[in-house]
Design a protein around this motif. Structure first.
Motif, PDB file in Angstrom:
ATOM      1  N   GLU A  86       0.846  -1.195   0.000  1.00  0.00           N
ATOM      2  CA  GLU A  86       0.000   0.000   0.000  1.00  0.00           C
ATOM      3  C   GLU A  86       0.884   1.248   0.000  1.00  0.00           C
ATOM      4  O   GLU A  86       1.988   1.240   0.535  1.00  0.00           O
ATOM      5  CB  GLU A  86      -0.918   0.007   1.220  1.00  0.00           C
ATOM      6  N   VAL A  87       0.371   2.294  -0.583  1.00  0.00           N
ATOM      7  CA  VAL A  87       1.077   3.577  -0.636  1.00  0.00           C
ATOM      8  C   VAL A  87       0.489   4.484   0.447  1.00  0.00           C
ATOM      9  O   VAL A  87      -0.731   4.598   0.588  1.00  0.00           O
ATOM     10  CB  VAL A  87       0.921   4.230  -2.027  1.00  0.00           C
ATOM     11  N   GLY A  88       1.377   5.134   1.210  1.00  0.00           N
ATOM     12  CA  GLY A  88       0.936   6.035   2.272  1.00  0.00           C
ATOM     13  C   GLY A  88       0.403   7.354   1.726  1.00  0.00           C
ATOM     14  O   GLY A  88       0.456   7.629   0.525  1.00  0.00           O
ATOM     15  N   GLN A  89      -0.086   8.192   2.648  1.00  0.00           N
ATOM     16  CA  GLN A  89      -0.644   9.508   2.276  1.00  0.00           C
ATOM     17  C   GLN A  89       0.376  10.366   1.531  1.00  0.00           C
ATOM     18  O   GLN A  89       0.036  11.130   0.640  1.00  0.00           O
ATOM     19  CB  GLN A  89      -1.107  10.257   3.532  1.00  0.00           C
ATOM     20  N   ASP A  90       1.659  10.235   1.923  1.00  0.00           N
ATOM     21  CA  ASP A  90       2.714  11.038   1.305  1.00  0.00           C
ATOM     22  C   ASP A  90       3.351  10.358   0.092  1.00  0.00           C
ATOM     23  O   ASP A  90       4.317  10.854  -0.469  1.00  0.00           O
ATOM     24  CB  ASP A  90       3.790  11.367   2.341  1.00  0.00           C
ATOM     25  N   GLY A  91       2.836   9.178  -0.292  1.00  0.00           N
ATOM     26  CA  GLY A  91       3.367   8.462  -1.446  1.00  0.00           C
ATOM     27  C   GLY A  91       4.476   7.482  -1.098  1.00  0.00           C
ATOM     28  O   GLY A  91       5.060   6.872  -1.993  1.00  0.00           O
ATOM     29  N   SER A  92       4.755   7.293   0.182  1.00  0.00           N
ATOM     30  CA  SER A  92       5.828   6.379   0.562  1.00  0.00           C
ATOM     31  C   SER A  92       5.326   4.937   0.601  1.00  0.00           C
ATOM     32  O   SER A  92       4.140   4.676   0.808  1.00  0.00           O
ATOM     33  CB  SER A  92       6.394   6.769   1.933  1.00  0.00           C
ATOM     34  N   PHE A  93       6.248   4.005   0.379  1.00  0.00           N
ATOM     35  CA  PHE A  93       5.908   2.579   0.445  1.00  0.00           C
ATOM     36  C   PHE A  93       7.114   1.799   0.957  1.00  0.00           C
ATOM     37  O   PHE A  93       8.234   2.294   0.954  1.00  0.00           O
ATOM     38  CB  PHE A  93       5.451   2.044  -0.914  1.00  0.00           C
ATOM     39  N   ARG A  94       6.859   0.566   1.388  1.00  0.00           N
ATOM     40  CA  ARG A  94       7.914  -0.330   1.876  1.00  0.00           C
ATOM     41  C   ARG A  94       7.492  -1.754   1.534  1.00  0.00           C
ATOM     42  O   ARG A  94       6.377  -2.165   1.827  1.00  0.00           O
ATOM     43  CB  ARG A  94       8.091  -0.177   3.378  1.00  0.00           C
ATOM     44  N   ILE A  95       8.412  -2.489   0.903  1.00  0.00           N
ATOM     45  CA  ILE A  95       8.182  -3.891   0.554  1.00  0.00           C
ATOM     46  C   ILE A  95       9.311  -4.709   1.162  1.00  0.00           C
ATOM     47  O   ILE A  95      10.481  -4.363   1.000  1.00  0.00           O
ATOM     48  CB  ILE A  95       8.148  -4.108  -0.973  1.00  0.00           C
ATOM     49  N   THR A  96       8.959  -5.778   1.834  1.00  0.00           N
ATOM     50  CA  THR A  96       9.956  -6.715   2.357  1.00  0.00           C
ATOM     51  C   THR A  96       9.573  -8.109   1.896  1.00  0.00           C
ATOM     52  O   THR A  96       8.404  -8.380   1.595  1.00  0.00           O
ATOM     53  CB  THR A  96      10.021  -6.686   3.895  1.00  0.00           C
ATOM     54  N   GLY A  97      10.552  -8.976   1.819  1.00  0.00           N
ATOM     55  CA  GLY A  97      10.281 -10.348   1.417  1.00  0.00           C
ATOM     56  C   GLY A  97      11.545 -11.171   1.385  1.00  0.00           C
ATOM     57  O   GLY A  97      12.604 -10.749   1.854  1.00  0.00           O
ATOM     58  N   ARG A  98      11.428 -12.356   0.810  1.00  0.00           N
ATOM     59  CA  ARG A  98      12.555 -13.277   0.678  1.00  0.00           C
ATOM     60  C   ARG A  98      12.505 -13.878  -0.719  1.00  0.00           C
ATOM     61  O   ARG A  98      11.488 -14.452  -1.116  1.00  0.00           O
ATOM     62  CB  ARG A  98      12.464 -14.365   1.743  1.00  0.00           C
ATOM     63  N   LEU A  99      13.598 -13.704  -1.456  1.00  0.00           N
ATOM     64  CA  LEU A  99      13.721 -14.238  -2.817  1.00  0.00           C
ATOM     65  C   LEU A  99      15.128 -14.782  -3.019  1.00  0.00           C
ATOM     66  O   LEU A  99      16.051 -14.405  -2.291  1.00  0.00           O
ATOM     67  CB  LEU A  99      13.460 -13.144  -3.852  1.00  0.00           C
ATOM     68  N   PRO A 100      15.319 -15.635  -4.027  1.00  0.00           N
ATOM     69  CA  PRO A 100      16.673 -16.093  -4.331  1.00  0.00           C
ATOM     70  C   PRO A 100      17.586 -14.917  -4.689  1.00  0.00           C
ATOM     71  O   PRO A 100      17.156 -13.969  -5.352  1.00  0.00           O
ATOM     72  CB  PRO A 100      16.488 -17.016  -5.537  1.00  0.00           C
ATOM     73  N   TYR A 101      18.805 -14.976  -4.249  1.00  0.00           N
ATOM     74  CA  TYR A 101      19.798 -13.942  -4.526  1.00  0.00           C
ATOM     75  C   TYR A 101      19.953 -13.791  -6.037  1.00  0.00           C
ATOM     76  O   TYR A 101      20.051 -14.769  -6.763  1.00  0.00           O
ATOM     77  CB  TYR A 101      21.128 -14.349  -3.889  1.00  0.00           C
ATOM     78  N   GLY A 102      19.968 -12.561  -6.516  1.00  0.00           N
ATOM     79  CA  GLY A 102      20.172 -12.304  -7.941  1.00  0.00           C
ATOM     80  C   GLY A 102      18.908 -12.349  -8.775  1.00  0.00           C
ATOM     81  O   GLY A 102      18.983 -12.308  -9.999  1.00  0.00           O
ATOM     82  N   THR A 103      17.740 -12.419  -8.145  1.00  0.00           N
ATOM     83  CA  THR A 103      16.485 -12.441  -8.890  1.00  0.00           C
ATOM     84  C   THR A 103      16.225 -11.068  -9.507  1.00  0.00           C
ATOM     85  O   THR A 103      16.372 -10.050  -8.850  1.00  0.00           O
ATOM     86  CB  THR A 103      15.310 -12.809  -7.958  1.00  0.00           C
ATOM     87  N   PHE A 104      15.851 -11.047 -10.785  1.00  0.00           N
ATOM     88  CA  PHE A 104      15.456  -9.805 -11.440  1.00  0.00           C
ATOM     89  C   PHE A 104      13.997  -9.555 -11.103  1.00  0.00           C
ATOM     90  O   PHE A 104      13.152 -10.442 -11.257  1.00  0.00           O
ATOM     91  CB  PHE A 104      15.620  -9.906 -12.959  1.00  0.00           C
ATOM     92  N   VAL A 105      13.692  -8.340 -10.658  1.00  0.00           N
ATOM     93  CA  VAL A 105      12.318  -7.979 -10.305  1.00  0.00           C
ATOM     94  C   VAL A 105      11.953  -6.667 -10.989  1.00  0.00           C
ATOM     95  O   VAL A 105      12.824  -5.903 -11.403  1.00  0.00           O
ATOM     96  CB  VAL A 105      12.127  -7.847  -8.783  1.00  0.00           C
TER      97      VAL A 105
END
Length: 160
Positions: A86-105
């Motif tokens: 979700e995007v905050g009121q000021d447009g800020s966001f934060r994503i965390t997770g776990r993926l294989p090292y070197g994954t293109f996203v």
């Protein structure tokens, strides 16, 4: 592997000068067994990512406050994983997770502010309004290359 081949070559060399039919059958049988064993051994050496090959990542940034959310898509080597933030009121966001090292996203906000980068151990900050990613030296270079690619695409569009 080298030891098996060395032993096999010594065995064949010793038998080479004294090849009668019973010894020849035995030699050919041993060679075929060695080839089958090496082929089977080679099939087990395929790389498969394990949990230890995956890393935790953190992506922060900002986009237009009018964006409802941002989406993270895996591009390579695996496709289809999606993470929504979700995007905050000021447009800020934060994503965390776990993926294989070197994954293109690819990260996008649905307003045309998309960019690709590589998951590594360095936290990433993506200012979608400026189109600038800051993170590891590799991601910084990739950001420069993408901007150069977009400039070239604009020039090509202007020509045609």
């Amino acid at each position: 592997m080298r030891h098996i081949l060395a032993i096999l070559s010594v065995y064949i060399t010793k038998r080479y000068y004294n090849l009668d039919k019973p010894n020849m059958k035995k030699t050919i049988t041993i060679i075929l067994l060695a080839v089958v064993a090496m082929t089977g051994w080679a099939q087990t050496k395929v790389f498969t990512p394990e949990k230890s090959d995956s890393i935790d990542f953190v992506i922060t940034g900002r986009t237009a406050p009018t964006a409802e959310s941002v989406m993270l898509f895996t591009v390579a080597p695996i496709r289809g994983n999606q993470t929504k933030a979700e995007v905050g009121q000021d447009g800020s966001f934060r994503i965390t997770g776990r993926l294989p090292y070197g994954t293109f996203v690819q990260l996008g906000d649905g307003l045309g502010n998309d960019q690709r980068f590589i998951i590594d151990e360095t936290p990433i900050h993506f200012d979608m309004l400026k189109g600038v990613i800051t993170g590891s030296p590799l991601n910084n270079k990739m950001n420069l290359y993408q901007h150069r690619e977009w400039e070239l695409e604009k020039q090509l569009d202007a020509i045609s």
